[in-house]
Write a protein that holds these residues in place. Structure first.
Motif, PDB file in Angstrom:
ATOM      1  N   LYS A  28      -7.786  -1.674  -7.978  1.00 29.15           N
ATOM      2  CA  LYS A  28      -8.259  -1.013  -6.755  1.00 29.15           C
ATOM      3  C   LYS A  28      -7.790  -1.761  -5.512  1.00 29.15           C
ATOM      4  O   LYS A  28      -7.242  -1.165  -4.584  1.00 29.15           O
ATOM      5  N   TYR A  29      -7.982  -3.069  -5.498  1.00 33.37           N
ATOM      6  CA  TYR A  29      -7.619  -3.840  -4.310  1.00 33.37           C
ATOM      7  C   TYR A  29      -6.111  -4.008  -4.163  1.00 33.37           C
ATOM      8  O   TYR A  29      -5.599  -4.035  -3.044  1.00 33.37           O
ATOM      9  N   MET A  30      -5.389  -4.064  -5.262  1.00 25.84           N
ATOM     10  CA  MET A  30      -3.927  -4.088  -5.167  1.00 25.84           C
ATOM     11  C   MET A  30      -3.423  -2.780  -4.573  1.00 25.84           C
ATOM     12  O   MET A  30      -2.532  -2.775  -3.727  1.00 25.84           O
ATOM     13  N   ALA A  31      -3.993  -1.662  -5.008  1.00 21.33           N
ATOM     14  CA  ALA A  31      -3.597  -0.357  -4.458  1.00 21.33           C
ATOM     15  C   ALA A  31      -3.881  -0.295  -2.961  1.00 21.33           C
ATOM     16  O   ALA A  31      -3.068   0.226  -2.188  1.00 21.33           O
ATOM     17  N   GLU A  32      -5.033  -0.832  -2.533  1.00 21.04           N
ATOM     18  CA  GLU A  32      -5.355  -0.861  -1.105  1.00 21.04           C
ATOM     19  C   GLU A  32      -4.354  -1.717  -0.336  1.00 21.04           C
ATOM     20  O   GLU A  32      -3.922  -1.341   0.757  1.00 21.04           O
ATOM     21  N   LEU A  33      -3.990  -2.866  -0.888  1.00 23.25           N
ATOM     22  CA  LEU A  33      -3.015  -3.723  -0.216  1.00 23.25           C
ATOM     23  C   LEU A  33      -1.661  -3.030  -0.083  1.00 23.25           C
ATOM     24  O   LEU A  33      -1.018  -3.100   0.963  1.00 23.25           O
ATOM     25  N   VAL A  34      -1.224  -2.381  -1.145  1.00 27.71           N
ATOM     26  CA  VAL A  34       0.066  -1.699  -1.111  1.00 27.71           C
ATOM     27  C   VAL A  34       0.024  -0.520  -0.127  1.00 27.71           C
ATOM     28  O   VAL A  34       0.935  -0.339   0.672  1.00 27.71           O
ATOM     29  N   HIS A  35      -1.043   0.233  -0.180  1.00 29.43           N
ATOM     30  CA  HIS A  35      -1.134   1.453   0.630  1.00 29.43           C
ATOM     31  C   HIS A  35      -1.470   1.182   2.098  1.00 29.43           C
ATOM     32  O   HIS A  35      -0.863   1.752   2.996  1.00 29.43           O
ATOM     33  N   ARG A  36      -2.450   0.295   2.346  1.00 29.37           N
ATOM     34  CA  ARG A  36      -2.956   0.085   3.715  1.00 29.37           C
ATOM     35  C   ARG A  36      -2.675  -1.299   4.284  1.00 29.37           C
ATOM     36  O   ARG A  36      -3.037  -1.581   5.422  1.00 29.37           O
ATOM     37  N   SER A  37      -2.115  -2.195   3.479  1.00 28.75           N
ATOM     38  CA  SER A  37      -1.869  -3.589   3.891  1.00 28.75           C
ATOM     39  C   SER A  37      -3.158  -4.346   4.174  1.00 28.75           C
ATOM     40  O   SER A  37      -3.151  -5.345   4.878  1.00 28.75           O
ATOM     41  N   ASN A  38      -4.286  -3.857   3.640  1.00 27.12           N
ATOM     42  CA  ASN A  38      -5.572  -4.506   3.827  1.00 27.12           C
ATOM     43  C   ASN A  38      -6.543  -3.953   2.787  1.00 27.12           C
ATOM     44  O   ASN A  38      -6.269  -2.947   2.155  1.00 27.12           O
ATOM     45  N   THR A  39      -7.673  -4.645   2.610  1.00 28.43           N
ATOM     46  CA  THR A  39      -8.704  -4.169   1.692  1.00 28.43           C
ATOM     47  C   THR A  39     -10.039  -4.152   2.424  1.00 28.43           C
ATOM     48  O   THR A  39     -10.175  -4.754   3.492  1.00 28.43           O
ATOM     49  N   ASP A  40     -11.029  -3.501   1.842  1.00 29.13           N
ATOM     50  CA  ASP A  40     -12.359  -3.514   2.445  1.00 29.13           C
ATOM     51  C   ASP A  40     -13.163  -4.728   1.985  1.00 29.13           C
ATOM     52  O   ASP A  40     -14.335  -4.861   2.269  1.00 29.13           O
TER      53      ASP A  40
END
Length: 75
Positions: free
Chosen positions: A28-40
């Motif tokens: 989940k967090y890898m996908a956020e990093l790839v997609h948005r360059s950040n995580t929640d």
């Protein structure tokens, strides 16, 4: 989970045998990093950049080498 200094290069490693249990969250967090360059969620506690200066220090590495087996195999 880290954000590397190379564009579009992401690494998720070092789960010490807990990878299966952590795979969903890491994905989940890898996908956020790839997609948005950040995580929640702050990933700084597991960001490899916080170790860079220390891992070129021979004294630090020598001291850590003695400490790691004791922490890994503590009963």
């Amino acid at each position: 989970i880290i954000f590397a200094l190379i564009d579009n290069y992401f690494v998720a490693t070092g789960t010490n045998g807990h990878g299966i249990a952590l795979a969903g969250g890491i994905g989940k967090y890898m996908a956020e990093l790839v997609h948005r360059s950040n995580t929640d969620l702050s990933t700084w506690p597991v960001d490899i950049r916080r170790f860079m200066r220390l891992h070129t220090n021979k004294r630090f590495l020598k001291d850590r080498l003695r400490e790691i087996p004791g922490r890994t195999f503590f009963m």
